[in-house]
Design an enzyme around this catalytic site. Structure first.
Site: not given
Ligand code: GLA
Length: 508
Positions: A253, A295, A316
């Site tokens: 992430d 992205g 998300d």
């Molecule tokens: C981000 C990611 C999610 C998830 C959260 C976890 O928002 O995009 O898919 O992994 O972090 O904190």
């Protein structure tokens, strides 16, 4: 065409008596028969001289006896479980492996080409990720439950195999929760799981013992998105630790990395992924690398080059606001235009399949609740992900799988479109405010076409062969119902329900 025209029955699966339960008449996927049916994709990539683990996805009454002819040296099949293990050969090579499965009711066979080479994830990875159900509540027992349910529900028999931990497994510096507080690393700098994960190697062994694979998550920044310990300046040690623990996938992430100085140029955005991509490729395991930076800087143009097998293309999905249409459509519209960038070993990732019982991403303490999507919308969701060759990760509650949800997740012909060996993402053939038509070429020369009705009422939709770039008479097969509809010379027309889909395969 109306959903209620067709009645199929699933047996032996519990159906919770709750609001939003879909009526049985809306179940389209025919129940798998008693005879074995192997659902592996046609191809599987593995790197040389690495541990190998593959459970043959196969429906039919157990016990089933499996055989595999032509396996690479170093690999062996357990004929009772259908799990192939061992170590891949040191040399690259292609192996046409003839898989067979038999039981009292019959036999099935299928060729799986195992390609020992540089590339892994030759078809989109499939599995489950904990995020949208358990959030910070995730622990060892819930991960084991997910692995158990992946087998018990039959999902693994259709190819779902990664069981992935998302955020919240590490220590959380500054937390007052006794399970999460403590040094995030030991004196040697090794990252520590929090007390909800007492024994990571035991957890991955448990998952592997079922023939399934294990996924984990971290961030290139000092902290993860949920403020747990991240991998910044510990990248090599952490990757080695994940590998030694037995993980087969890493989701990486962005979050707090963006707060470090000078992280907005293209080069700066590539840097942490290229660093981790290189490190992962040197581990003694095949670890699928899933980039999660939403992205930025057109990641689809360089995610493969830095070692990624997939990259999130959007924010998300669980936070995406509904417009006139549910949020998954707007995520799909953004992802669908990126078809040129997907292919075997490198996939656009529009996030998880959020159906069944899902927790609220905005109010994470709420218990998971049934998703408020109509049956037609859920078929559209799965059809879009299948056509877009997206990684297929369910993120709903594995402890609460109902008949309708499994019918959406587990249609072998729909999954077959997603897992097709050619590895093409569908292109947009037509898009207006009211409709979207996607077409995905498949390895056998057929084409999968999704006609999505975005309007508020059932309507007729059609597509001509000339718009699809094909000529001559084709058999039209309705993939959700697994039923041929006859042949057509030049066009296809069907009624499609509100926000629903007609997903067909056109073959010579
Ligand atoms: C981000 C990611 C999610 C998830 C959260 C976890 O928002 O995009 O898919 O992994 O972090 O904190």
């Amino acid at each position: 065409m109306r959903y209620s025209d067709t009645i199929f029955r699933f047996a032996g699966l519990f159906l919770p008596a709750l609001a939003w339960t879909q009526p049985a008449s809306e179940i389209l996927t025919p129940k798998p028969g008693p005879k074995p049916a192997i659902h592996s994709p046609g191809v599987y990539g593995a790197r040389p001289n690495r541990p190998f683990l593959y459970r043959i996805p196969c429906t039919g009454d157990r016990p089933i006896r499996f055989t595999a002819q032509g396996l690479p040296p170093g690999l062996a099949l357990d004929g009772d479980t259908g799990i192939i293990t061992g170590r891949t050969p040191a040399q690259t090579g292609r192996y046409e492996v003839k898989l067979a499965a038999s039981n009292r009711s019959g036999r099935d066979s299928r060729v799986l080409r195992i390609v020992v080479g540089d590339q892994i994830a030759l078809t989109p990875p499939m599995g489950w990720n904990h995020w949208y159900t358990h959030y910070h509540r995730i622990n060892d027992a819930l991960m084991r439950q997910a692995a158990d349910q992946m087998i018990a529900s039959g999902m693994a028999d259709f190819g779902y195999d990664y069981v992935s931990i998302d955020d919240c497994w590490a220590m959380k510096p500054g937390s007052s929760d006794p399970a999460l507080s403590g040094p995030p690393r030991d004196s040697a700098g090794e990252i520590q799981p929090n007390r909800n994960f007492p024994d990571m190697p035991a957890l991955t062994s448990y998952i592997h013992s079922k023939g399934l694979k294990a996924g984990i998550y971290t961030s290139p920044g000092p902290k993860t998105c949920a403020q747990y310990e991240g991998s910044w300046q510990h990248e090599s040690a952490d990757a080695k630790r994940f590998s030694d623990w037995g993980f087969d996938l890493l989701k990486y992430d962005w979050c707090s990395y963006g707060k470090l100085p000078d992280t907005s140029s293209l080069e700066a955005r590539k840097k942490p992924y290229s660093l981790m991509g290189g490190i992962l490729a040197r581990q003694d395991r095949d670890i699928v690398f899933n980039l999660c930076q939403y992205g930025m800087s057109e990641v689809w143009k360089w995610g493969g080059e830095v070692g990624g097998q997939s990259w999130r293309t959007t924010g998300d999905l669980g936070l995406e606001k509904d417009t006139r249409l549910p949020g998954f459509y707007s995520i799909a519209f953004k992802n669908a235009v990126l078809d040129a960038f997907a292919g075997p070993g490198h996939w656009n990732d529009p996030d998880y399949i959020l159906i069944g019982f899902i927790g609220n991403a905005r109010s994470q303490n709420d218990p998971p609740a049934r998703v408020k999507l109509s049956a037609g919308e859920q078929y559209s969701y799965m059809s879009l992900w299948a056509l877009m060759a997206s990684p297929l990760f369910f993120s709903g509650d594995m402890g609460h799988l109902d008949e309708f949800t499994l019918n959406v997740l587990c249609n072998a012909e729909v999954i077959g479109v997603n897992q097709d060996t050619l590895g093409k993402q569908a292109r947009i053939v037509q898009q207006t405010g009211d409709d979207l038509i996607l077409a995905k070429p498949l390895e056998d020369g057929s084409v999968a076409v999704g006609l999505f009705n975005l309007s508020e009422a059932e309507r007729k939709m059609s597509i001509s062969w000339s718009a699809l770039g094909i000529k001559g008479s084709r058999t039209v097969r309705d993939l959700w119902r697994q039923r041929n509809e006859g042949r057509s010379r030049d066009a296809y027309e069907s009624a499609v329900g509100r926000h629903g889909v007609k997903l067909v395969r056109l073959s010579r």
